[in-house]
Design an enzyme around this catalytic site. Structure first.
Site, PDB file in Angstrom:
ATOM      1  CB  CYS A  84      53.878  32.090   4.520  1.00 15.70           C
ATOM      2  SG  CYS A  84      54.410  30.371   4.660  1.00 15.70           S
ATOM      3  CB  SER A  85      54.937  37.217   3.754  1.00 18.31           C
ATOM      4  OG  SER A  85      54.660  38.591   3.608  1.00 18.31           O
TER       5      SER A  85
END
Length: 190
Positions: A84-85
């Site tokens: 996600c990052s």
């Protein structure tokens, strides 16, 4: 007697078409394990469902605020995971090179966590939005309805054109994988 009244009321509203229509359940993978989401993404060439999400300053932000621009929805479970990052970082880099385009990074993370993440990571070209108090995950079909990640959003990308029509969508088959960035960016450039 009460049960007859309840049954009659339910039957009446069902017959009148007021009963909630269920959407078809969709399945994605989490490291190879099937996980069901509420539904599938909205269809390409259809109007994007409206939404109101919460920004990092606890203000409501609606899709209407971005009308007239290309909108990339980068949807994911949580900024606290590596994939996600990485997606936020990737779209943050791309966003500065895309004219008339805004990237909305959407998760169930609280706005405080999103703000802290952006400050620590130098994220400033995307808009972080939280679905912690809306029905976005249901309207876009991406909320997971089972697994330990139940309630979080699956990984997906939706591109909306300036008129509000969906021109690209990708439900990432396994949420442990990154989306197809090039295809999403290409949809904006066409």
């Amino acid at each position: 007697m009460l049960s007859k009244i309840v049954f009659s009321t339910v039957f009446f509203f069902s017959a009148m078409g007021f009963a909630q229509k269920s959407k078809p359940i969709n399945t994605v993978l989490l490291k190879g394990t099937p996980v069901r989401t509420y539904s599938k993404l909205p269809d390409v060439n259809k109007p994007a469902p409206k939404f109101t999400l919460t920004d990092v300053n606890m203000n409501d932000q609606s899709l209407d605020a971005y009308k007239g621009r290309y909108v990339i929805l980068n949807i994911f479970p949580s900024v606290d995971t590596g994939v996600c990052s990485a997606s936020v970082h990737h779209f943050n880099e791309e966003a500065g090179n895309l004219p008339n385009t805004v990237v909305l990074c959407i998760s169930k993370d609280l706005p405080f966590a999103q703000k802290r993440f952006c400050g620590a990571e130098g994220i400033n070209n995307v808009v972080m939005l939280s679905d912690f108090r809306s029905d976005f995950g249901w309207n876009y079909g991406v909320e997971m309805i089972e697994s330990p990640m139940k309630g979080l959003l699956s990984r997906a990308v939706v591109v909306i054109d300036p008129s509000g029509t969906i021109i690209y969508e990708e439900q990432v088959p396994d949420i442990s994988q990154e989306p197809n960035y090039a295809a999403a960016i290409q949809a904006v450039k066409q």
